[in-house]
Design a protein around this motif. Structure first.
Motif, PDB file in Angstrom:
ATOM      1  N   TYR A   1     -18.922 -35.356 -37.422  1.00  0.00           N
ATOM      2  CA  TYR A   1     -17.791 -35.140 -36.599  1.00  0.00           C
ATOM      3  C   TYR A   1     -18.169 -36.386 -35.558  1.00  0.00           C
ATOM      4  O   TYR A   1     -17.549 -36.484 -35.094  1.00  0.00           O
ATOM      5  CB  TYR A   1     -18.438 -33.752 -36.455  1.00  0.00           C
ATOM      6  CG  TYR A   1     -19.814 -33.428 -35.964  1.00  0.00           C
ATOM      7  CD1 TYR A   1     -20.548 -32.907 -36.691  1.00  0.00           C
ATOM      8  CD2 TYR A   1     -20.350 -33.620 -34.858  1.00  0.00           C
ATOM      9  CE1 TYR A   1     -21.590 -33.052 -36.599  1.00  0.00           C
ATOM     10  CE2 TYR A   1     -21.243 -33.670 -34.421  1.00  0.00           C
ATOM     11  CZ  TYR A   1     -21.959 -32.354 -35.444  1.00  0.00           C
ATOM     12  OH  TYR A   1     -23.660 -32.591 -35.329  1.00  0.00           O
ATOM     13  N   ARG A   2     -19.565 -36.813 -35.203  1.00  0.00           N
ATOM     14  CA  ARG A   2     -20.101 -37.876 -34.235  1.00  0.00           C
ATOM     15  C   ARG A   2     -19.224 -39.258 -34.729  1.00  0.00           C
ATOM     16  O   ARG A   2     -20.106 -40.759 -35.419  1.00  0.00           O
ATOM     17  CB  ARG A   2     -21.337 -37.942 -33.601  1.00  0.00           C
ATOM     18  CG  ARG A   2     -20.977 -38.851 -32.586  1.00  0.00           C
ATOM     19  CD  ARG A   2     -22.886 -38.239 -32.298  1.00  0.00           C
ATOM     20  NE  ARG A   2     -23.219 -36.357 -32.050  1.00  0.00           N
ATOM     21  CZ  ARG A   2     -22.633 -36.275 -30.694  1.00  0.00           C
ATOM     22  NH1 ARG A   2     -21.176 -36.591 -30.186  1.00  0.00           N
ATOM     23  NH2 ARG A   2     -23.263 -34.868 -30.778  1.00  0.00           N
TER      24      ARG A   2
ATOM     25  N   GLY B   1     -16.802 -32.136 -41.046  1.00  0.00           N
ATOM     26  CA  GLY B   1     -16.995 -31.467 -39.766  1.00  0.00           C
ATOM     27  C   GLY B   1     -18.476 -29.813 -40.302  1.00  0.00           C
ATOM     28  O   GLY B   1     -19.121 -29.982 -38.740  1.00  0.00           O
TER      29      GLY B   1
ATOM     30  N   GLY C   1     -30.327 -31.403 -36.361  1.00  0.00           N
ATOM     31  CA  GLY C   1     -29.782 -30.426 -36.975  1.00  0.00           C
ATOM     32  C   GLY C   1     -29.766 -30.492 -38.179  1.00  0.00           C
ATOM     33  O   GLY C   1     -30.159 -29.004 -38.494  1.00  0.00           O
TER      34      GLY C   1
END
Ligand SMILES: Cc1ncc(C[n+]2csc(CCOP(=O)(O)OP(=O)(O)O)c2C)c(N)n1
Length: 340
Positions: A86-87, A135, A167
């Motif tokens: 998502y980044r 996402g 993560g």
């Protein structure tokens, strides 16, 4: 602060020396500095538009991490693949997606790269081999293994770069992907951008290891670990893994340590870290380092000012394009839902 996070931070020298580059590398560094600037200005414009209510949904900025995406993607060819999280704004920009169409995507406009229906987390461009924008934390790591398998099956010598945060290294799909990528010697470079926090969770609270790349050992895979502030160094180190993958010698897991200067997303005030900590990391800003290195290499400051002005107007044009573009129509809801 735990031992792991402390050590990670201590491993980052406060005064990393900035060096001039050899004459034959100046053009490349100029190109990479321009790309980092483009990302930084794109992200600043996104933040302003988000605050003005022109961008909806989630929006995760890449400010501070630019040298990782720029250095890494400069180590591959246009025919190679990139898969992102998502980044994804910075990765998409370096993979040469149209900046106007990216901004329009953020604004939810029909002229956006995903027709205005994907938004910030779902940039995509098949022509440019940019395979998203995803996402679900870690889910795309398995997709990267699949793309790598396709490259191997076709024997077309293409390589995939897969970006994710630390993560994601705790997610099941990450482990499944690494196992099969290593077993089948897939041409994939797995790049963990360790920015020390997963949303508000510092790495020591969720990671059983201090160095994500050590997890490669469990899968009999090559690994490397380094700091991602110096774009030239990032390019050199990622290149080694890319060359290995292209020669059929299999995948590599890289951990590149970096830092995001803004919150996790636009809605995160980042209260889990001190202002002093952020200011300390800003001293290591990859853009300032690259600029200083160019000046030390003999590049005229006026050249760089001209470049900065060009990038500024490129972003202004992109925002103008996004503002003026049409919103999707109701019938667009049904387009591109299924393959023809
Ligand atoms: C499977 C899944 N769980 C939780 C989330 C919510 N979430 C979004 S980003 C994020 C943090 C991920 O951190 P990291 O992988 O370190 O990447 P960073 O945001 O730091 O780049 C979480 C938990 C999600 N999107 N997907």
């Amino acid at each position: 602060m735990s031992k792991a996070t402390k050590e990670k931070k201590q491993n980052l020298p406060q005064d990393l020396p900035v060096e001039a580059v050899p004459a034959d590398q100046i053009d490349l560094l100029k190109k990479m500095y321009r790309e980092m600037l483009l990302i930084r200005r794109f992200e600043e414009a996104s933040a302003r538009a988000y605050a003005a209510g022109k961008i909806g949904g989630f929006c995760h900025l890449y400010i501070g991490q630019e040298a990782v995406g720029v250095g890494s993607i400069n180590a591959i060819n246009a025919s190679d693949y990139v898969v992102s999280t998502y980044r994804d704004h910075g990765h998409a920009i370096v993979k040469d997606l149209d900046v106007k169409a990216l901004m329009a995507e953020l604004f939810g406009k029909r002229s956006g790269v995903s027709g205005g229906k994907g938004g910030s987390m779902h940039f995509f461009d098949k022509e440019k081999n940019f395979m998203g924008g995803h996402g679900i934390v870690g889910g795309h790591v398995a997709l990267a293994a699949g793309i790598g398998w396709a490259s191997k099956y076709r024997n077309d010598k293409t390589v995939t770069l897969c970006f994710f945060g630390e993560g994601a290294a705790n997610i099941g799909a990450f482990h499944e992907a690494l196992n099969l990528a290593s077993l089948w010697k897939l041409p994939v470079v797995f790049i963990c951008e360790n920015n020390l926090y997963s949303m508000g969770t510092p790495m020591y609270r969720a990671l059983s290891v201090e160095d994500v790349s050590i997890r490669a050992v469990a899968y009999n895979m090559a690994k490397d670990n380094f700091i991602g502030d110096d774009v030239t160094k990032v390019k050199e180190r990622v290149q080694l893994a890319v060359d290995r993958a292209r020669k059929g010698e299999g995948p590599t897991l890289l951990e590149i340590t970096t830092y995001r200067f803004r919150g996790h997303s636009m809605s995160d005030p980042a209260k889990y870290r001190t202002k002093d900590e952020v200011e300390e990391y800003k001293k290591r800003d990859p853009l300032n380092r690259a600029k200083l290195s160019l000046l030390m290499s003999g590049v005229d400051e006026k050249d760089l000012s001209r470049m900065e002005a060009e990038v500024k107007s490129q972003i202004e044009e992109a925002v103008d394009f996004a503002e003026k573009s049409e919103v999707p129509s109701a019938s667009d809801l049904f387009s591109n839902v299924y393959a023809d």
